[in-house]
Design a protein around this motif. Structure first.
Motif, short mmCIF file in Angstrom:
data_model
loop_
_atom_site.label_atom_id
_atom_site.label_comp_id
_atom_site.label_asym_id
_atom_site.label_seq_id
_atom_site.Cartn_x
_atom_site.Cartn_y
_atom_site.Cartn_z
N GLY A 132 94.59 11.72 34.28
CA GLY A 132 95.90 11.30 33.43
C GLY A 132 96.34 12.35 32.51
N PHE A 133 95.24 13.07 31.83
CA PHE A 133 95.88 14.12 31.06
C PHE A 133 96.05 15.66 31.81
N THR A 134 95.28 15.48 33.03
CA THR A 134 95.33 16.85 33.79
C THR A 134 96.90 16.70 34.44
N SER A 135 97.16 15.53 34.94
CA SER A 135 98.53 15.37 35.56
C SER A 135 99.55 15.73 34.51
N GLY A 136 99.26 14.92 33.16
CA GLY A 136 100.32 15.20 32.24
C GLY A 136 100.68 16.50 31.99
N ILE A 137 99.48 17.15 32.01
CA ILE A 137 99.56 18.45 31.55
C ILE A 137 100.47 19.48 32.57
N TYR A 367 101.61 22.42 40.06
CA TYR A 367 101.65 21.57 41.22
C TYR A 367 100.19 21.25 41.68
N ASN A 368 99.49 22.32 41.75
CA ASN A 368 97.87 22.42 41.87
C ASN A 368 97.07 21.50 40.81
N MET A 369 97.61 21.66 39.74
CA MET A 369 96.94 21.07 38.40
C MET A 369 97.17 19.20 38.73
N SER A 370 98.48 19.19 39.23
CA SER A 370 98.85 17.89 39.14
C SER A 370 98.11 16.88 39.87
N GLY A 371 97.54 17.13 41.07
CA GLY A 371 96.43 16.30 41.74
C GLY A 371 97.23 14.83 42.09
N TRP A 372 98.28 15.09 42.52
CA TRP A 372 99.30 14.10 42.69
C TRP A 372 98.62 12.87 43.70
N LEU A 390 97.71 5.53 33.24
CA LEU A 390 98.99 5.71 32.96
C LEU A 390 99.23 6.03 31.42
N ILE A 391 98.57 5.44 30.51
CA ILE A 391 98.45 5.53 28.96
C ILE A 391 98.44 6.87 28.84
N ALA A 404 96.94 11.91 23.25
CA ALA A 404 96.48 11.40 24.70
C ALA A 404 94.89 11.32 24.72
N ILE A 405 94.41 12.32 24.22
CA ILE A 405 92.89 12.09 24.42
C ILE A 405 92.33 11.18 23.72
N GLU A 406 92.78 11.07 22.35
CA GLU A 406 92.36 10.29 21.46
C GLU A 406 92.67 8.77 21.75
N VAL A 407 93.63 8.42 22.17
CA VAL A 407 93.91 7.05 22.52
C VAL A 407 93.31 6.86 24.08
N GLY A 408 93.23 7.74 24.78
CA GLY A 408 92.65 7.67 26.20
C GLY A 408 91.14 7.31 25.93
N LEU A 409 90.47 7.88 25.17
CA LEU A 409 89.07 7.64 24.93
C LEU A 409 88.69 6.31 24.29
N LEU A 410 89.81 6.10 23.32
CA LEU A 410 89.48 4.78 22.32
C LEU A 410 89.72 3.57 23.54
#
Length: 562
Positions: A132-137, A367-372, A390-391, A404-410
């Motif tokens: 999620g956050f890799t694609s977001g980045i 593009y390579n990071m997106s891992g779509w 998604l969140i 993103a990391i804080e909420v994702g981990l929570l």
């Protein structure tokens, strides 16, 4: 568990059997990786909001330390795309000094993670969060490059840092497109994309930079085309290593930057250990995760002192190292040396590299990071995983990576506890126990009959706060008042404070209703926790039975006395 710090650099392990042939392959791999790292280090530095040489300095200093002290044989460290958004945001709000302080704090946190042996724990961060956050980045990096890809001008209007704000400004100024810039970007992207079809060894980004830079230079010199910005048009390049400078620490800045430092540390830990794990699978080795974290931490403490930015293990450069024969940390050290020589002797040539070309490089990186493909595959998984994915993705894109990391981990922790609750069962037995289904019965009878007015509550799983509430709900739903309640805990691996509080309340309420409580099959670990909490003083040591036979026998004895 040993209290000794887990610090075992791979370099010192491998020197015992190191040969000249090994050095030859590592030397060649290091030279190639150094050349591959050059355009990426420059691009990541500029995209992060610092000067081009700071990206290279990071790759030199951090790359050397990560290879010299790291726990992986082939890990290549340096600046990565994952940090671009965080670094840019810190510089906008706190300046270069703030970035230095945040990176230093992140380095200290990484060292502490390694010292306290959290390397294995980091690996358990759910995969949907990482994707999620890799694609977001990746989406965010792509967004930051649109202005340079199309050569947009904004007539003095400041481009905001947020995703939606950026696109609104782009839309308002899209009529200022510089088509020469766009041509350079598209040509760079095309060259990078087709290079692997002709050569697996030579990186497409390097080919694109050499070819496009030469073409733009000729266009400017002989074609009169001067509208294509180069690095030299925007930056003054210093071809030297800066002096070490330790920043003055301001308590207010430290407090404000601590959440960002945590994000850098967590992201750095995840990316470096993920890269090391992928490398292990390719070379058939096993990295030392805690050693790797300590090395990453030291790298991020030293790098900012020399003007560098946050660094971590880089998957693409690590795989390039492996594919070119690198099998020891020597290759990573050589890579840092190659970059140092380039910085000192060839860096002035970097001023001719077009900004649009670097933007094209970063478009390919994003593009390579997106891992779509992985992203779409995860969308078919259970709803809970899709929700986390998604969140985390949308929080990364719309807000920032810290949130993103804080909420994702929570969310991941909540879902984990929910799944544990779902796997923990609480059953009620009133009549008899079938010995064929039991593992702790010591008698060979057809059944173990319960006296009238005796109920057995079997808890199968950890007894923590979520299950304690579930247990209370089952008790209230039954609504009856037995004479004796046997709480069978043979399959309870641990109990927390809420579980103890729940049991205590149950005993107090039962005593008021003249209901006798007996515990059965409590393991040693849970037994010690209950004993330290003073629970046995309330229940009485004689009401703690080692197995169900003793508990039922005690129940028959109590019923017989009435």
């Amino acid at each position: 568990m040993s209290n000794k710090i887990d610090f075992q650099p791979k370099l010192f392990e491998l020197f015992r059997n190191y040969s000249k042939a090994d050095f030859s392959t590592d030397l060649m791999a290091g030279i190639i990786v150094g050349i591959v790292a050059l355009p990426l280090a420059i691009a990541f530095g500029i995209a992060s909001g610092v000067t081009p040489e700071k990206g290279i300095i990071t790759a030199i200093v951090a790359g050397f330390i990560i290879s010299f002290l790291g726990g992986s044989r082939v890990q290549i460290g340096g600046p990565t795309g994952a940090f671009i958004v965080i670094i840019y945001g810190i510089i906008q709000e706190y300046g270069i000094e703030g970035l230095t302080v945040a990176t230093l704090m992140a380095g200290i946190l990484l060292v502490l993670m390694g010292v306290f042996k959290l390397g294995a724990v980091i690996k358990f961060i759910p995969y949907p969060i990482i994707v999620g956050f890799t694609s977001g980045i990746a989406v965010t990096i792509f967004t930051t490059q649109i202005a340079d890809v199309f050569g947009l001008t904004f007539d003095g209007e400041k481009v905001p840092g947020d995703f939606i704000g950026k696109w609104l400004v782009y839309a308002r100024h899209f009529d200022t497109v510089n088509w020469w810039n766009a041509l350079v970007s598209f040509a760079s992207i095309f060259i990078i994309a087709i290079t692997p079809k002709f050569s697996k060894k030579i990186p497409g980004s390097l080919v694109a930079i050499i070819v496009v830079t030469l073409a733009v230079y000729l266009m400017k010199a002989y074609g009169g085309i001067t509208s294509i910005d180069t690095i030299g048009d925007r930056f003054s390049i210093q071809a030297q290593l800066p002096e070490a400078v330790v920043p003055a620490l301001d308590w207010e800045a430290v407090k404000n930057l601590f959440p960002v430092a945590v994000t850098i540390a967590v992201l750095g830990a995840i990316e470096s250990l993920l890269s090391a794990t992928v490398a292990d699978g390719v070379i058939g080795d096993r990295h030392h995760s805690n050693t790797e974290l300590i090395a990453q931490g030291i790298a991020n403490i030293v790098s900012p002192i020399f003007g560098g930015i946050p660094a971590t293990g880089a998957i693409a450069r690590t795989m390039t190292n492996i594919n070119n024969g690198g099998r020891s940390p020597i290759a990573g050290i050589v890579h840092a040396g190659v970059l140092l020589l380039i910085l000192l002797f060839l860096m002035p040539l970097a001023q001719y590299i077009p900004m649009a070309c670097l933007a094209g490089v970063l478009v390919i990186v994003s593009y390579n990071m997106s891992g779509w493909r992985t992203f779409l595959a995860l969308m078919k998984n259970p709803k809970s995983d899709v929700t986390v994915l998604l969140i985390t993705f949308f929080l990364t894109v719309i807000f920032d990576l810290t949130v993103a990391i804080e909420v994702g981990l929570l969310i991941a922790c909540v879902l984990f506890m929910k799944r544990v609750m779902e796997t923990t069962e609480i059953s009620v037995i009133r009549d008899e126990i079938d010995p064929n289904k039991e593992s702790d019965l010591e008698v060979h009878e057809e059944h173990l009959t319960l006296p009238k007015g005796v109920e057995v509550y079997e808890i199968n799983g950890p007894y923590f706060f979520g299950i304690a509430t579930k247990f209370e709900e089952i008790m209230s739903q039954l609504g009856d008042r037995p004479k004796i309640r046997i709480i069978r805990m043979r399959k309870v691996p641990f109990i927390d404070s809420t579980g103890i509080h729940n049991l205590t309340n149950l005993c107090v309420m039962s005593q008021k209703e003249n209901i006798h409580i007996i515990l059965s099959g409590v393991n040693d670990k849970v037994h010690k926790v209950l004993e330290r909490s003073g629970f046995y003083e309330l229940l009485g040591e004689d009401n703690i039975c080692s197995n169900i036979n003793e508990a039922v026998a005690k129940a028959w004895e109590s019923v017989g006395k009435e």
